[in-house]
Design a protein around this motif. Structure first.
Motif, PDB file in Angstrom:
ATOM      1  N   MET A 164       0.844  -1.188   0.000  1.00  0.00           N
ATOM      2  CA  MET A 164       0.000   0.000   0.000  1.00  0.00           C
ATOM      3  C   MET A 164       0.884   1.246   0.000  1.00  0.00           C
ATOM      4  O   MET A 164       1.769   1.395   0.831  1.00  0.00           O
ATOM      5  N   LYS A 165       0.651   2.113  -0.971  1.00  0.00           N
ATOM      6  CA  LYS A 165       1.477   3.306  -1.104  1.00  0.00           C
ATOM      7  C   LYS A 165       0.693   4.551  -0.704  1.00  0.00           C
ATOM      8  O   LYS A 165      -0.401   4.793  -1.210  1.00  0.00           O
ATOM      9  N   PRO A 176     -10.774  -1.052  -3.648  1.00  0.00           N
ATOM     10  CA  PRO A 176      -9.760  -1.463  -4.625  1.00  0.00           C
ATOM     11  C   PRO A 176      -8.954  -0.284  -5.180  1.00  0.00           C
ATOM     12  O   PRO A 176      -9.362   0.876  -5.090  1.00  0.00           O
ATOM     13  N   LEU A 177      -7.841  -0.615  -5.805  1.00  0.00           N
ATOM     14  CA  LEU A 177      -7.077   0.357  -6.570  1.00  0.00           C
ATOM     15  C   LEU A 177      -7.739   0.476  -7.939  1.00  0.00           C
ATOM     16  O   LEU A 177      -7.922  -0.525  -8.634  1.00  0.00           O
ATOM     17  N   LYS A 215      -7.907   2.621 -11.751  1.00  0.00           N
ATOM     18  CA  LYS A 215      -7.248   3.537 -12.676  1.00  0.00           C
ATOM     19  C   LYS A 215      -7.903   3.406 -14.047  1.00  0.00           C
ATOM     20  O   LYS A 215      -8.795   2.567 -14.252  1.00  0.00           O
ATOM     21  N   GLN A 267      -7.809  15.285  -6.763  1.00  0.00           N
ATOM     22  CA  GLN A 267      -6.514  15.150  -6.106  1.00  0.00           C
ATOM     23  C   GLN A 267      -5.816  16.498  -5.990  1.00  0.00           C
ATOM     24  O   GLN A 267      -5.252  16.830  -4.945  1.00  0.00           O
ATOM     25  N   ILE A 287      -4.882   7.975 -10.225  1.00  0.00           N
ATOM     26  CA  ILE A 287      -5.128   6.625  -9.719  1.00  0.00           C
ATOM     27  C   ILE A 287      -5.802   6.716  -8.354  1.00  0.00           C
ATOM     28  O   ILE A 287      -5.365   7.480  -7.488  1.00  0.00           O
ATOM     29  N   VAL A 288      -6.853   5.941  -8.159  1.00  0.00           N
ATOM     30  CA  VAL A 288      -7.605   5.978  -6.903  1.00  0.00           C
ATOM     31  C   VAL A 288      -7.107   4.849  -5.997  1.00  0.00           C
ATOM     32  O   VAL A 288      -7.480   3.682  -6.149  1.00  0.00           O
ATOM     33  N   GLY A 289      -6.197   5.226  -5.074  1.00  0.00           N
ATOM     34  CA  GLY A 289      -5.682   4.301  -4.080  1.00  0.00           C
ATOM     35  C   GLY A 289      -6.248   4.641  -2.718  1.00  0.00           C
ATOM     36  O   GLY A 289      -7.186   5.448  -2.603  1.00  0.00           O
ATOM     37  N   PRO A 290      -5.694   4.060  -1.661  1.00  0.00           N
ATOM     38  CA  PRO A 290      -6.247   4.256  -0.311  1.00  0.00           C
ATOM     39  C   PRO A 290      -6.389   5.707   0.097  1.00  0.00           C
ATOM     40  O   PRO A 290      -7.411   6.108   0.652  1.00  0.00           O
ATOM     41  N   THR A 313      -6.654   8.492  -1.734  1.00  0.00           N
ATOM     42  CA  THR A 313      -7.715   9.188  -2.472  1.00  0.00           C
ATOM     43  C   THR A 313      -9.084   8.709  -2.003  1.00  0.00           C
ATOM     44  O   THR A 313      -9.998   9.520  -1.813  1.00  0.00           O
ATOM     45  N   TRP A 314      -9.232   7.406  -1.791  1.00  0.00           N
ATOM     46  CA  TRP A 314     -10.510   6.899  -1.253  1.00  0.00           C
ATOM     47  C   TRP A 314     -10.827   7.583   0.068  1.00  0.00           C
ATOM     48  O   TRP A 314     -11.956   8.038   0.297  1.00  0.00           O
TER      49      TRP A 314
END
Length: 229
Positions: free
Chosen positions: A1-2, A164-165, A167, A208, A218-221, A223-224
């Motif tokens: 997780m980034k 989820p991730l 994009k 963002q 990209i929608v990662g943790p 951004t969520w």
């Protein structure tokens, strides 16, 4: 997780001649959670207080998380800062802005804190049991800091985050969920069709940018969590 964070290390006040001692990253075995004990604040205001009032070399926290869920990197992990007396050699200090004896973490702040601490613990190979509140350390039991239930916080850290991730090129119900969330925040992807195309990507990038996140579409943790999910 980034997790992408805002780097403040070169921007904060420092003492004109004092410097913190340094260590190797392998020495780090603990994460200490603090609250600021103030309703408001910022890395800059904390740094000024620590330098000007305490005479410290710089801000005592390695990271600060504000009420908007923004994570600020304030000191390099190798610096042995002053945040938990007699326990600084082996620990990273993370401060949540607020007085949680009187208020609760905002949703953004709580979700960002959980995501970031999970990431940090994984990066440094620190067990969740070693994520502790300031007042859980010997000599600090009378402190009210961090003002939250650390047992509950550690329990939430152990829970797996399932969003989820996403994009460009993704599709399905999860993309529809994202598009609905973007619309609620005022960033219209021009429809809820479940297709992560250029218009949805643009809405993500605009969101963002407006929320001081890493801009990659990209929608990662993180951004969520900034979307409140």
């Amino acid at each position: 997780m980034k997790i992408h964070i805002i780097d403040k290390r070169r921007q904060l006040p420092r003492h004109h001649n004092k410097k913190y001692r340094r260590r190797s990253r392998e020495d780090i075995t603990q994460i200490v959670i603090h609250h600021s004990g103030t309703k408001e604040g910022s890395p800059e205001s904390f740094a000024r207080y620590h330098v000007n009032h305490h005479g410290w070399p710089g801000i005592g926290y390695h990271y600060v998380i504000d009420k908007k869920g923004r994570v600020f990197h304030c000191q390099s992990q190798e610096e042995i800062t002053y945040h938990t007396a007699n326990h600084n050699q082996q620990s990273i200090g993370v401060c949540l802005i607020g007085d949680f004896t009187k208020e609760s973490l905002t949703d953004f702040q709580k979700k960002a804190a959980l995501a970031f601490i999970r990431f940090l613990a994984k990066e440094r190979e620190i067990p969740i049991a070693n994520v502790r509140g300031h007042n859980e350390y010997k000599g600090h039991g009378s402190s009210l800091c961090p003002g939250i239930s650390m047992e509950g916080f550690r329990g939430q850290l152990r829970e797996k985050h399932l969003l989820p991730l996403l994009k460009r090129g993704a599709s399905g119900e999860e993309v529809k969920f994202l598009q609905q969330a973007l619309i609620k925040k005022g960033f219209d992807p021009k429809g809820i069709d479940g297709m992560f195309g250029p218009l949805t990507e643009k809405a993500v990038v605009d969101f963002q940018r407006a929320n001081n996140l890493f801009i990659d579409g990209i929608v990662g943790p993180y951004t969520w969590f900034s979307l409140g999910l």
